[in-house]
Design a protein around this motif. Structure first.
Motif, PDB file in Angstrom:
ATOM      1  N   VAL A 293       0.853  -1.185   0.000  1.00  0.00           N
ATOM      2  CA  VAL A 293       0.000   0.000   0.000  1.00  0.00           C
ATOM      3  C   VAL A 293       0.890   1.236   0.000  1.00  0.00           C
ATOM      4  O   VAL A 293       1.845   1.338   0.792  1.00  0.00           O
ATOM      5  N   VAL A 294       0.588   2.184  -0.879  1.00  0.00           N
ATOM      6  CA  VAL A 294       1.340   3.442  -0.909  1.00  0.00           C
ATOM      7  C   VAL A 294       1.058   4.200   0.384  1.00  0.00           C
ATOM      8  O   VAL A 294      -0.090   4.529   0.687  1.00  0.00           O
ATOM      9  N   SER A 295       2.102   4.459   1.150  1.00  0.00           N
ATOM     10  CA  SER A 295       1.938   5.085   2.463  1.00  0.00           C
ATOM     11  C   SER A 295       2.461   6.516   2.528  1.00  0.00           C
ATOM     12  O   SER A 295       2.210   7.232   3.503  1.00  0.00           O
ATOM     13  N   PHE A 296       3.202   6.944   1.507  1.00  0.00           N
ATOM     14  CA  PHE A 296       3.685   8.331   1.480  1.00  0.00           C
ATOM     15  C   PHE A 296       3.912   8.764   0.039  1.00  0.00           C
ATOM     16  O   PHE A 296       4.509   8.034  -0.757  1.00  0.00           O
ATOM     17  N   GLU A 328      -0.907   7.413  -5.408  1.00  0.00           N
ATOM     18  CA  GLU A 328      -1.361   8.280  -4.330  1.00  0.00           C
ATOM     19  C   GLU A 328      -1.468   7.482  -3.040  1.00  0.00           C
ATOM     20  O   GLU A 328      -1.552   6.237  -3.068  1.00  0.00           O
ATOM     21  N   VAL A 329      -1.466   8.188  -1.923  1.00  0.00           N
ATOM     22  CA  VAL A 329      -1.507   7.548  -0.621  1.00  0.00           C
ATOM     23  C   VAL A 329      -2.783   6.705  -0.497  1.00  0.00           C
ATOM     24  O   VAL A 329      -3.879   7.132  -0.873  1.00  0.00           O
ATOM     25  N   GLY A 330      -2.605   5.499   0.055  1.00  0.00           N
ATOM     26  CA  GLY A 330      -3.734   4.589   0.245  1.00  0.00           C
ATOM     27  C   GLY A 330      -3.964   3.652  -0.923  1.00  0.00           C
ATOM     28  O   GLY A 330      -4.766   2.713  -0.819  1.00  0.00           O
ATOM     29  N   GLN A 331      -3.278   3.874  -2.020  1.00  0.00           N
ATOM     30  CA  GLN A 331      -3.461   3.033  -3.209  1.00  0.00           C
ATOM     31  C   GLN A 331      -2.764   1.694  -3.014  1.00  0.00           C
ATOM     32  O   GLN A 331      -1.615   1.632  -2.589  1.00  0.00           O
ATOM     33  N   ILE A 339       4.612   3.551 -10.204  1.00  0.00           N
ATOM     34  CA  ILE A 339       4.276   4.410  -9.072  1.00  0.00           C
ATOM     35  C   ILE A 339       4.888   5.804  -9.199  1.00  0.00           C
ATOM     36  O   ILE A 339       4.446   6.736  -8.506  1.00  0.00           O
ATOM     37  N   ALA A 340       5.894   5.990 -10.077  1.00  0.00           N
ATOM     38  CA  ALA A 340       6.540   7.298 -10.174  1.00  0.00           C
ATOM     39  C   ALA A 340       7.422   7.333 -11.423  1.00  0.00           C
ATOM     40  O   ALA A 340       7.453   6.375 -12.203  1.00  0.00           O
TER      41      ALA A 340
END
Length: 381
Positions: A293-296, A328-331, A339-340
């Motif tokens: 999970v994306v956290s930041f 994004e956060v939560g994804q 992711i980037a």
């Protein structure tokens, strides 16, 4: 000398009788020829090609093997229809052949399911040994004096041994791969949760045994054991997906700096580098090294633009110096999810990806994870 008389003529000598083939010799030769033909036909129809089936080379091979089983059934039925089927012990032997034929068919259906499941998990021709090294199972106790019956019994025994060997090969391959995965991930501090080998819940009232009412056969038990090994292997494979052991970048790149003490590019003094640097052109897609999970998503001092992904077992991966965000956060992301994008923000001398693996806010050498990932990828083919 014998003479025969004809009306109105002198007696003439009778012709000598011809020397014919003795009946016993004739029938013996006929029986020998029939048995030889039966043995040749049986050997031709039931020659060993089971290895091709388990190697999953072609659906036509599967169909051909099933045709062999069907022809074997026809052969057993034909033997039943012969006149000697009513002669003493031979009739019992033919009944045993029929029972073994049904067992073979059931065994084959079970193995088809297991081979298909194994194929879905990547256990295929590269992992399964061929049947040429399969140990022989005990042959059917047939010594009927009839070559056709004995040859058919041998064919059934051979095919049953091959299918049993295929099940054993699948179980052994799955079990060994599971051990290897557990060893690799445990070395990284990643716990692998596997279903217990005796996790099936059972129960019921205690009642006296009843003859002929066994809940399962040894063959079913063997198939269940193979399936259990495949289930454990799948659980181990799933853990690999969540572990951050995969490359966080693809395409054209090079590792430009390693983990540990190095000469700082700005001060020229010795300093600690907490990750791996992968030099690549700006805009190169950055990938999640594992499911999580994306956290930041944002900026951090010295790192510039940063994305962090939280994985199982308390692991966090950090991707820094980015030029843009694709998450994004939560994804929730999977292994390999974009992711980037590579950039040169923060304390950076040029476009590159700074990649970290962290546990309890402490940096861990990412190379250990990447190398383990390469070994696991090779293991899974």
């Amino acid at each position: 000398m014998r003479y025969s008389a004809s009306f109105g003529g002198p007696a003439t000598p009778a012709p000598a009788p011809r020397q014919g083939v003795r009946p016993a010799l004739f029938y013996g030769m006929f029986a020998t020829l029939l048995c030889a033909n039966a043995l040749t036909a049986t050997a031709f129809v039931f020659s060993s090609d089971i290895a091709k089936l388990w190697n999953r080379q072609d659906d036509q091979v599967v169909a051909a093997y099933e045709d062999r089983i069907a022809q074997l059934r026809v052969e057993v039925d034909r033997l039943h229809s012969r006149s000697y089927a009513q002669a003493g012990d031979i009739n019992l032997q033919l009944q045993e052949l029929s029972q073994q034929q049904e067992v073979l068919l059931e065994q084959h259906q079970l193995v088809k399911v297991l081979v298909d499941k194994a194929g879905q998990l990547g256990i295929d021709s590269a992992a399964l040994p061929t049947a040429t090294g399969a140990p022989d199972i005990a042959p059917l106790a047939m010594n009927s004096g009839n070559a056709e019956i004995d040859a058919t019994a041998t064919a059934i025994s051979q095919m049953m041994g091959e299918t049993q060997f295929a099940m054993t090969s699948i179980a052994e391959t799955a079990t060994q791969r599971t051990r290897n995965i557990v060893t690799e991930l445990t070395g990284l501090g990643i716990r692998v949760d596997l279903p217990s080998e005796d996790a099936d819940g059972v129960g019921g009232p205690l009642l006296a045994a009843v003859d002929g009412a066994d809940a399962s056969s040894p063959m079913i038990d063997d198939a269940n054991a193979v399936m259990a090994a495949l289930v454990r292997y799948k659980a181990a494979r799933d853990t690999i997906d969540t572990a951050p052991v995969h490359m966080p970048i693809s395409g054209s790149f090079r590792q430009s700096s390693g983990f540990g003490n190095r000469t700082d590019p700005f001060t020229g003094r010795r300093a600690f580098h907490s990750g791996l640097d992968f030099a690549a052109t700006s805009g190169t897609i950055v990938l999640s090294a594992g499911a999580g999970v994306v956290s930041f998503v944002g900026q951090q001092s010295g790192y510039g633009n940063v994305v962090e992904v939280t994985h199982a077992n308390g692991l966090i991966t950090r991707y820094a110096h980015l030029s843009g965000f694709l998450s994004e956060v939560g994804q929730r992301v999977n292994t390999g999810s974009p992711i980037a994008k590579v950039g040169s923000t923060g304390r950076s001398t040029g476009p590159h990806l700074h990649f970290e693996v962290r546990r309890d806010d402490m940096a861990i050498n990412p190379k250990t994870f990447i190398e383990a990932g390469k070994r696991l990828t090779a293991l899974l083919g």
